[in-house]
Motif scaffolding. Structure first.
Motif, PDB file in Angstrom:
ATOM      1  N   LEU A  11      -8.167  54.379  21.773  1.00 22.20           N
ATOM      2  CA  LEU A  11      -7.082  53.566  22.320  1.00 22.20           C
ATOM      3  C   LEU A  11      -7.657  52.619  23.362  1.00 22.20           C
ATOM      4  CD1 LEU A  11      -4.366  56.322  22.865  1.00 22.20           C
ATOM      5  CD2 LEU A  11      -4.524  54.702  20.979  1.00 22.20           C
ATOM      6  N   SER A  12      -7.114  51.445  23.423  1.00 21.68           N
ATOM      7  CA  SER A  12      -7.545  50.458  24.406  1.00 21.68           C
ATOM      8  C   SER A  12      -6.459  50.313  25.468  1.00 21.68           C
ATOM      9  CB  SER A  12      -7.790  49.120  23.711  1.00 21.68           C
ATOM     10  OG  SER A  12      -8.189  48.147  24.643  1.00 21.68           O
ATOM     11  N   ASP A  13      -6.835  50.568  26.705  1.00 22.89           N
ATOM     12  CA  ASP A  13      -5.946  50.384  27.851  1.00 22.89           C
ATOM     13  C   ASP A  13      -6.317  49.040  28.458  1.00 22.89           C
ATOM     14  OD1 ASP A  13      -4.492  50.427  30.172  1.00 22.89           O
ATOM     15  OD2 ASP A  13      -5.202  52.369  30.847  1.00 22.89           O
ATOM     16  N   CYS A  14      -5.589  48.003  28.098  1.00 20.91           N
ATOM     17  CA  CYS A  14      -5.920  46.639  28.518  1.00 20.91           C
ATOM     18  C   CYS A  14      -5.397  46.390  29.925  1.00 20.91           C
ATOM     19  CB  CYS A  14      -5.366  45.641  27.520  1.00 20.91           C
ATOM     20  SG  CYS A  14      -6.028  45.893  25.874  1.00 20.91           S
ATOM     21  N   ASP A  15      -6.244  46.657  30.885  1.00 19.67           N
ATOM     22  CA  ASP A  15      -5.880  46.534  32.288  1.00 19.67           C
ATOM     23  C   ASP A  15      -5.649  45.086  32.710  1.00 19.67           C
ATOM     24  OD1 ASP A  15      -6.226  49.323  32.523  1.00 19.67           O
ATOM     25  OD2 ASP A  15      -8.367  49.049  32.825  1.00 19.67           O
ATOM     26  N   SER A  16      -6.346  44.143  32.062  1.00 20.62           N
ATOM     27  CA  SER A  16      -6.163  42.721  32.354  1.00 20.62           C
ATOM     28  C   SER A  16      -6.622  41.935  31.132  1.00 20.62           C
ATOM     29  CB  SER A  16      -6.983  42.315  33.586  1.00 20.62           C
ATOM     30  OG  SER A  16      -8.357  42.199  33.251  1.00 20.62           O
ATOM     31  N   ALA A  17      -6.550  40.620  31.210  1.00 21.63           N
ATOM     32  CA  ALA A  17      -6.979  39.773  30.102  1.00 21.63           C
ATOM     33  C   ALA A  17      -8.492  39.829  29.897  1.00 21.63           C
ATOM     34  CB  ALA A  17      -6.536  38.333  30.346  1.00 21.63           C
ATOM     35  N   TRP A  18      -9.235  40.279  30.924  1.00 22.22           N
ATOM     36  CA  TRP A  18     -10.689  40.279  30.849  1.00 22.22           C
ATOM     37  C   TRP A  18     -11.311  41.673  30.888  1.00 22.22           C
ATOM     38  CZ3 TRP A  18      -7.720  37.262  34.041  1.00 22.22           C
ATOM     39  CH2 TRP A  18      -7.654  35.922  33.691  1.00 22.22           C
ATOM     40  N   TYR A  19     -10.485  42.702  30.972  1.00 20.58           N
ATOM     41  CA  TYR A  19     -11.023  44.044  31.148  1.00 20.58           C
ATOM     42  C   TYR A  19     -10.151  45.060  30.424  1.00 20.58           C
ATOM     43  CZ  TYR A  19     -12.442  48.317  33.531  1.00 20.58           C
ATOM     44  OH  TYR A  19     -12.880  49.582  33.805  1.00 20.58           O
ATOM     45  N   SER A  20     -10.773  45.996  29.758  1.00 23.98           N
ATOM     46  CA  SER A  20     -10.006  47.092  29.158  1.00 23.98           C
ATOM     47  C   SER A  20     -10.825  48.374  29.225  1.00 23.98           C
ATOM     48  CB  SER A  20      -9.600  46.780  27.727  1.00 23.98           C
ATOM     49  OG  SER A  20     -10.720  46.699  26.895  1.00 23.98           O
ATOM     50  N   THR A  21     -10.126  49.472  29.249  1.00 26.59           N
ATOM     51  CA  THR A  21     -10.739  50.787  29.258  1.00 26.59           C
ATOM     52  C   THR A  21     -10.524  51.391  27.887  1.00 26.59           C
ATOM     53  OG1 THR A  21     -10.226  51.056  31.599  1.00 26.59           O
ATOM     54  CG2 THR A  21     -10.697  53.058  30.360  1.00 26.59           C
ATOM     55  N   TYR A  52      -6.361  39.562  16.738  1.00 26.05           N
ATOM     56  CA  TYR A  52      -6.481  40.138  18.079  1.00 26.05           C
ATOM     57  C   TYR A  52      -5.986  39.183  19.167  1.00 26.05           C
ATOM     58  CZ  TYR A  52      -9.255  43.767  15.872  1.00 26.05           C
ATOM     59  OH  TYR A  52      -9.658  44.789  15.079  1.00 26.05           O
ATOM     60  N   LYS A  53      -6.131  37.890  18.937  1.00 22.35           N
ATOM     61  CA  LYS A  53      -5.721  36.910  19.945  1.00 22.35           C
ATOM     62  C   LYS A  53      -4.209  36.919  20.186  1.00 22.35           C
ATOM     63  CE  LYS A  53      -5.468  33.087  16.659  1.00 22.35           C
ATOM     64  NZ  LYS A  53      -6.053  31.811  16.276  1.00 22.35           N
ATOM     65  N   GLU A  54      -3.454  37.606  19.310  1.00 21.72           N
ATOM     66  CA  GLU A  54      -2.005  37.690  19.454  1.00 21.72           C
ATOM     67  C   GLU A  54      -1.552  38.848  20.345  1.00 21.72           C
ATOM     68  OE1 GLU A  54       0.126  37.232  15.673  1.00 21.72           O
ATOM     69  OE2 GLU A  54      -1.785  36.559  14.827  1.00 21.72           O
ATOM     70  N   MET A  55      -2.506  39.566  20.932  1.00 20.96           N
ATOM     71  CA  MET A  55      -2.188  40.745  21.725  1.00 20.96           C
ATOM     72  C   MET A  55      -1.191  40.448  22.848  1.00 20.96           C
ATOM     73  SD  MET A  55      -4.663  43.537  23.501  1.00 20.96           S
ATOM     74  CE  MET A  55      -5.170  42.552  24.871  1.00 20.96           C
ATOM     75  N   CYS A  56      -1.317  39.310  23.489  1.00 20.19           N
ATOM     76  CA  CYS A  56      -0.400  38.945  24.574  1.00 20.19           C
ATOM     77  C   CYS A  56       1.037  38.859  24.043  1.00 20.19           C
ATOM     78  CB  CYS A  56      -0.825  37.626  25.198  1.00 20.19           C
ATOM     79  SG  CYS A  56       0.064  37.245  26.715  1.00 20.19           S
ATOM     80  N   GLU A  57       1.207  38.321  22.845  1.00 23.95           N
ATOM     81  CA  GLU A  57       2.544  38.235  22.234  1.00 23.95           C
ATOM     82  C   GLU A  57       3.081  39.622  21.889  1.00 23.95           C
ATOM     83  OE1 GLU A  57       4.425  35.506  22.151  1.00 23.95           O
ATOM     84  OE2 GLU A  57       2.740  34.612  23.230  1.00 23.95           O
ATOM     85  N   TRP A  58       2.195  40.506  21.421  1.00 21.35           N
ATOM     86  CA  TRP A  58       2.612  41.871  21.091  1.00 21.35           C
ATOM     87  C   TRP A  58       3.054  42.606  22.348  1.00 21.35           C
ATOM     88  CZ3 TRP A  58      -2.596  42.701  18.178  1.00 21.35           C
ATOM     89  CH2 TRP A  58      -2.579  41.965  16.998  1.00 21.35           C
ATOM     90  N   PHE A  59       2.349  42.347  23.429  1.00 26.02           N
ATOM     91  CA  PHE A  59       2.693  42.949  24.719  1.00 26.02           C
ATOM     92  C   PHE A  59       4.103  42.513  25.119  1.00 26.02           C
ATOM     93  CE2 PHE A  59       2.729  43.172  29.326  1.00 26.02           C
ATOM     94  CZ  PHE A  59       2.112  44.386  29.585  1.00 26.02           C
ATOM     95  N   LYS A  84       3.024  51.183  31.102  1.00 28.31           N
ATOM     96  CA  LYS A  84       1.675  51.165  30.563  1.00 28.31           C
ATOM     97  C   LYS A  84       1.739  51.042  29.053  1.00 28.31           C
ATOM     98  CE  LYS A  84      -1.877  53.120  32.252  1.00 28.31           C
ATOM     99  NZ  LYS A  84      -2.827  52.057  32.454  1.00 28.31           N
ATOM    100  N   MET A  85       0.822  50.227  28.498  1.00 31.18           N
ATOM    101  CA  MET A  85       0.731  50.082  27.045  1.00 31.18           C
ATOM    102  C   MET A  85      -0.697  50.341  26.605  1.00 31.18           C
ATOM    103  SD  MET A  85       3.124  46.967  25.916  1.00 31.18           S
ATOM    104  CE  MET A  85       4.424  46.421  27.005  1.00 31.18           C
ATOM    105  N   LEU A  86      -0.823  51.109  25.545  1.00 33.14           N
ATOM    106  CA  LEU A  86      -2.116  51.393  24.942  1.00 33.14           C
ATOM    107  C   LEU A  86      -2.116  50.798  23.539  1.00 33.14           C
ATOM    108  CD1 LEU A  86      -2.328  55.134  25.985  1.00 33.14           C
ATOM    109  CD2 LEU A  86      -3.469  53.216  27.092  1.00 33.14           C
TER     110      LEU A  86
END
Length: 113
Positions: A11-21, A52-59, A84-86
């Motif tokens: 799972l990707s925990d996208c903490d910001s547009a430039w960083y994910s855990t 993948y570039k559509e992630m912001c829209e999915w959020f 929180k979203m994973l």
């Protein structure tokens, strides 16, 4: 519930547009050198298809869905804005290109219960 050792989910925990855990499942109680965390709570899952570039829209779409369901009293969510979203990517970018589809599952955490 623990997963069998030979099966895994990332799972990707996208903490910001430039960083994910990245959260990698394990069938073990401890893995040397890794920080072990346990996920718990109530989650809503929503599947999207696209690049993948559509992630912001999915959020945004997931946040709107939860807000609407909360308004209709169909879900309980403590705070939609801080939810929180994973993200679970079913394929890597090369495989998505080969198969022509890229499914992504968004898990929105509704509560700790």
């Amino acid at each position: 519930a623990a997963l069998p050792e030979k099966e895994a989910i990332v799972l990707s925990d996208c903490d910001s547009a430039w960083y994910s855990t990245m959260l990698v499942s394990s069938g073990k109680e401890e893995v040397p050198g890794a920080e072990m965390v346990t996920l718990s709570g109530t989650f809503l899952a929503k599947v999207f298809e696209g690049e993948y570039k559509e992630m912001c829209e999915w959020f945004k779409a997931t946040k709107s869905l939860v807000a609407r369901l909360k308004e209709e009293n169909n879900v309980k969510c403590e705070d939609v804005e801080k939810m929180k979203m994973l993200f679970y990517y079913t394929t890597c970018p090369k495989c998505a290109k080969k198969y022509g589809k890229n499914y992504v599952v968004v898990f929105a955490k509704l509560s700790d219960k």
